[in-house]
Design a protein around this motif. Structure first.
Motif, short mmCIF file in Angstrom:
data_model
loop_
_atom_site.label_atom_id
_atom_site.label_comp_id
_atom_site.label_asym_id
_atom_site.label_seq_id
_atom_site.Cartn_x
_atom_site.Cartn_y
_atom_site.Cartn_z
N SER B 155 0.83 -1.21 0.00
CA SER B 155 0.00 0.00 0.00
C SER B 155 0.86 1.26 0.00
O SER B 155 0.39 2.34 -0.33
CB SER B 155 -0.88 0.03 1.25
N SER B 304 -5.76 8.46 -0.69
CA SER B 304 -6.16 7.18 -1.27
C SER B 304 -7.33 6.58 -0.50
O SER B 304 -7.52 6.89 0.69
CB SER B 304 -4.99 6.21 -1.25
N ALA B 310 -8.76 9.52 1.08
CA ALA B 310 -9.53 10.09 -0.04
C ALA B 310 -10.71 10.88 0.53
O ALA B 310 -11.25 10.54 1.57
CB ALA B 310 -10.03 8.98 -0.95
N HIS B 350 -5.35 14.22 -9.79
CA HIS B 350 -5.62 13.01 -9.01
C HIS B 350 -6.83 13.26 -8.11
O HIS B 350 -6.79 14.14 -7.26
CB HIS B 350 -4.35 12.69 -8.19
N ASN B 352 -9.35 10.66 -5.94
CA ASN B 352 -9.74 9.28 -5.63
C ASN B 352 -11.19 9.22 -5.15
O ASN B 352 -12.00 8.51 -5.71
CB ASN B 352 -8.80 8.68 -4.58
N HIS B 382 -7.45 8.37 -11.65
CA HIS B 382 -8.08 7.47 -10.68
C HIS B 382 -9.60 7.64 -10.75
O HIS B 382 -10.29 6.80 -11.24
CB HIS B 382 -7.60 7.66 -9.24
N HIS B 407 -7.63 -1.86 -9.48
CA HIS B 407 -8.08 -1.86 -8.09
C HIS B 407 -9.05 -3.00 -7.78
O HIS B 407 -9.03 -3.56 -6.70
CB HIS B 407 -8.72 -0.52 -7.73
#
Lengths: 303, 547
Positions: B155, B304, B310, B350, B352, B382, B407
């Motif tokens: 991770s 994330s 996120a 980006h 998420n 993403h 994912h």
């Protein structure tokens, strides 16, 4: 001020975009009064330092009149702090100007991992005119409220732009968000340096209990015996909301010399190895600090 | 004028609807002179016929729109992953199935190190597949008590270190007070470091120093080799800390006649103002070459999903975790968007969580009203939790999206039971919705977060299988044709490169992925198992086995 060999004190300054962080930093630099301040900023983007204060600048360091400096830490705060603590030219205090998305308490945890520096306090700045609206923002609301909640000291800036009534209302609202942090109303970022940076402690060595004509109200406590230092620190932090800062030394019951630091409701105690005279300087807000307000404390101190 | 070389193949899938399949492609000066039958191509001029690929399948060189050069850098450390994986030189590393396997792997690597002060680092460790067993410094002290040892989790959010590493970082002491650094009964840190704030001060002592992780010359060369093994001929380095100086190095490596990939680095928007960042990329853009395409920016809105950083819209995380973190203020992002649009600079963002996506949309809309732009192709990277309404807004604003299809396989089960819950897990990386709403779409690996392998990424988007074997979100599956488009022209479009790469047709770069099996014949269920012979990039042949 690395007086007790415990490391350079580090203050984290944060607040939402437009709260006046940069103005406040420049004010502190103008009034450093011989103290060597190092200001750490996320980025040099919009130049954080007033032009007339800058003596020299390169990609990494801006040299400021009076021996102060400003550096950007990019994404490696701990490396920047280590470098500062190892510098030949001694630094008295480090001020981290955190970005508007920062979690100030997380920055302080990181500070706590670096040797040579010492967490001091979290100071959060709020714009008296816009803070309540900003705290309702669709996206930033929880970030802003979390910053206010993380504060050891809350500075309410730009109070000249609103009425006295609004200052009272906003102050009560701030107190609801964070019931522990003292709220300090100011204009144009002009905050008393000692309140933000806590350099009050050298007053013990200057003239003992002594009250400046200008500046915050001061009271110096002089314990005459060995005391329960932890209880004293807790009491100063939790029971005296009108004390913005307290700092100094006392001897505990085992005879160890202890540094006490109080910033708003945050307190810390650390054993120091040096032989230093006992004395704790308290900086007050609003009305003058008088000994009669401190009966319980004086009893505790057996003064 | 150079010589013409005609490649024959069992089949060439062109992605050009005017001639979807053919058998020959003529190459001159690194570009495709023409495709068709040998008779058609022979009319041009004298040629040499190259029959190396007579029993192979050629498809357009694959385009990875979201990866990091770090994927090359990590291989200098010990691979501790759960799955078998090939390194840049083609050696297959067996997956480690137990903690004991990992310790043993590190012990073997340790015994080969010469100098006692050298650090030892492992990466891609994934105890999620080992009942989440914890690894402490006493475990890693078995590897070495004298040199610093660290193991980074897959991770990227957890680092396990030994006592020596803690000692070097001055953290092997009582009185540590940090939520990301648990303490043992003795009051000393256990050696488990959670989150970037806790990892940061220690990682450099175990060998994960910033400079090497962000990609030096060796990392870039290793990255190039990984590209050949996965059929990739153009790849992004998404979020590089590019400077004028680092470009010198990148130019030196990418200009070498044997470097096999076209690199598209995006400068990260972090640590400098919007204006300074735009000025920098505008000046970098002028230094672009055929193999190094500069001049784009990546912004980061949030963290994330599996790291719970996120930004989520209502009702937030499934397990009740507090909402995540903003990494860029809306005001700063807005300033960047306006300046970038005004200067013709492309920005990838980006996002998420779906709140981060919403913020980016809300920020770009007024910027576009202020600075209208006909072909900006601003891309959300993403964008894992976007719903149909958000995809419609993207379409209306002429945005693109690059979804994280891998994912589903690696973390789909975690998302189902822990992070976002069943319903949102089913709509994560909603490829079908994106296409139906008319948003130009790519799919990606985010290597090294998951392995670089666009055919595997295509398999994920086609099958939506999780590691436990469940289909998660049947309605969001896409066809094999759509998946192939996404990893060629789709990704090229998000980089404004679809006129140069992404299909096999006249005038484009002679970039091909050389396959042993036909992806259409083998079918969607098996597309990940296709053997990759290598690539042709700019007309140069790279065989994976001979790198």
């Amino acid at each position: 001020m690395n007086l007790a060999g415990l490391g350079i004190p580090v203050t984290v300054l944060s607040g939402y975009l437009g709260a006046g962080k940069t103005t406040l930093v420049n004010h502190l630099l103008r009034n450093a009064d011989g103290q060597k301040l190092a200001v750490l900023v996320n980025e040099f983007g919009a130049l954080p330092i007033d032009k007339d204060l800058i003596e020299a600048a390169d990609d990494e360091v801006i040299s400021i009149a009076g021996g102060c400096i400003c550096c950007s830490f990019g994404s490696d705060l701990s490396a920047a702090l280590s470098q500062l603590s190892a510098m030949n030219q001694p630094i008295d205090h480090i001020l981290i100007e955190a970005s508007g998305v920062a979690r100030p308490e997380a920055i302080m945890w990181s500070v706590g991992l670096v040797s040579g520096v010492l967490p001091d306090g979290i100071v959060i700045l709020a714009d008296a005119e816009t803070i309540q609206k900003a705290a309702r923002d669709k996206y930033m609301s929880d970030t802003i409220l979390a910053q206010l909640q993380a504060a050891d000291l809350l500075i309410l800036n730009k109070i000249d732009l609103v009425t006295e009534e609004e200052v009272r209302v906003t102050s009560s609202w701030l107190a609801l968000q964070n019931e522990n942090a003292p709220i300090i109303p100011i204009t144009y970022g002009k905050v008393e340096r000692d309140i933000v940076l806590g350099h009050c402690v050298q007053r013990i060595y200057a003239k003992g209990a002594h009250q400046d004509a200008a500046g915050p109200s001061t009271l110096t406590l002089l314990p005459k015996h060995n005391i329960d230092v932890l209880e004293l620190a807790q009491t100063l932090a939790k029971d005296y909301p009108n004390i913005a800062r307290a700092k100094g030394f006392a001897t505990n019951k085992s005879g160890e010399k202890i540094l006490i630091q109080v910033v708003g409701s945050r307190y810390s105690t650390s054993i120091v190895s040096k032989e230093l005279p006992d004395g704790i300087v308290c900086l007050g807000l609003g009305e003058t600090l008088r000994k009669r307000h401190f009966k319980r404390l004086l009893h505790l101190l057996k003064i | 004028m150079g010589k013409i070389r005609i490649f024959s193949a069992k089949k060439i899938i062109t992605m050009n609807p005017n001639q979807p399949e053919t058998t020959h492609v003529a190459v001159r000066e690194g570009r495709i002179l023409s495709t068709g039958t040998l008779e058609e191509l022979a009319i041009w001029d004298d040629y040499t016929l190259d029959e190396t690929f007579h029993n192979k399948i050629l498809i357009p060189g694959l385009v990875e729109g979201h990866a990091h050069v770090m994927a090359g850098a990590l291989w200098r450390h010990v691979y501790c992953g759960y799955f078998d994986r090939a390194d840049p030189d083609g050696n297959m590393w067996q997956g480690s199935k137990t903690i004991a396997d990992v310790i043993e792997l590190l012990q073997v690597a340790e015994s080969k190190l010469k100098y006692p002060a050298l650090p030892l680092a492992g990466w891609q460790f994934d105890p999620i597949y080992m009942d989440n067993q914890r690894v402490t410094r006493s475990d890693l002290d078995q590897v070495s008590a004298t040199r610093p040892v660290g193991v980074l989790h897959a991770s990227g959010h957890i680092l396990n270190v030994n006592s020596k590493a803690l000692e070097l970082a001055d953290l092997l002491r009582p009185g540590i007070n940090h939520p990301g650094i648990p303490l043992d009964k003795d009051g000393l840190p256990t050696g488990e470091l959670y989150g970037p704030d806790a990892i940061g001060p220690v990682s450099k002592y175990v060998g994960f120093d910033r400079a090497s992780m962000e990609g030096d010359a060796d990392a870039l060369r290793a990255f190039g080799k990984i590209c050949v093994r996965s059929g990739v001929t153009t790849i992004t380095d998404l979020a590089a800390r590019i400077t004028e100086e680092s470009v010198d190095k990148m130019l030196e490596v990418t200009e070498h006649p044997t470097f096999p990939a076209r690199i598209v680095p995006l400068r990260i928007f972090m640590g400098a103002s919007a204006k300074d960042t735009i000025d920098l990329v505008l000046s970098l853009k002028e230094r672009s070459t055929d193999q190094l395409r500069l001049g784009r920016i990546k912004a980061v809105a949030d963290g994330s999903i599996q790291g719970f950083s996120a930004r989520m819209r209502w009702p937030g995380y499934f397990n009740g975790a507090p909402n995540g973190l903003w990494y860029t203020l809306p005001e700063q992002l807005g300033e960047l968007y306006r300046l970038a649009l005004a200067n013709g600079v492309q920005v990838h963002t980006h996002t998420n969580g779906d709140e981060a996506t919403e913020m980016a949309l809300d920020t770009l809309a007024p910027a576009l009203n202020e600075v209208p732009s006909v072909d900006h192709r601003f891309t959300l990277q993403h964008c894992q939790l976007a719903d149909a309404a958000q995809f419609r807004r993207m379409r209306n604003m002429k945005m693109c999206v690059n979804l994280f299809a891998n994912h589903h396989f690696y973390w789909g089960d975690e998302h189902y039971r822990l992070t976002v819950g069943p319903e949102r897990a089913r709509r994560m990386n909603a490829c079908r919705t994106a296409l139906e709403m008319g948003v130009p779409m790519a799919i990606h690996s985010d290597a090294p977060i998951t392995p670089l392998a666009p055919l595997f990424t295509a398999w994920c988007a086609v099958n939506r299988l999780t590691l436990s074997g469940r289909v998660q979100g049947d309605g969001e599956k896409i066809s094999i044709q759509d998946a192939l488009y996404a990893i060629t022209l789709g990704a090229a479009y998000t980089l404004h490169l679809d006129g140069e790469i992404g299909s096999v047709e006249i005038g484009k770069k002679a970039d091909f992925a050389v396959l042993e099996q036909d992806p259409i014949d083998i079918g969607g269920a098996n597309i990940k198992d296709i053997e990759i012979w290598g690539t042709v990039q700019g007309g140069r042949v790279f065989q994976a086995k001979k790198l």
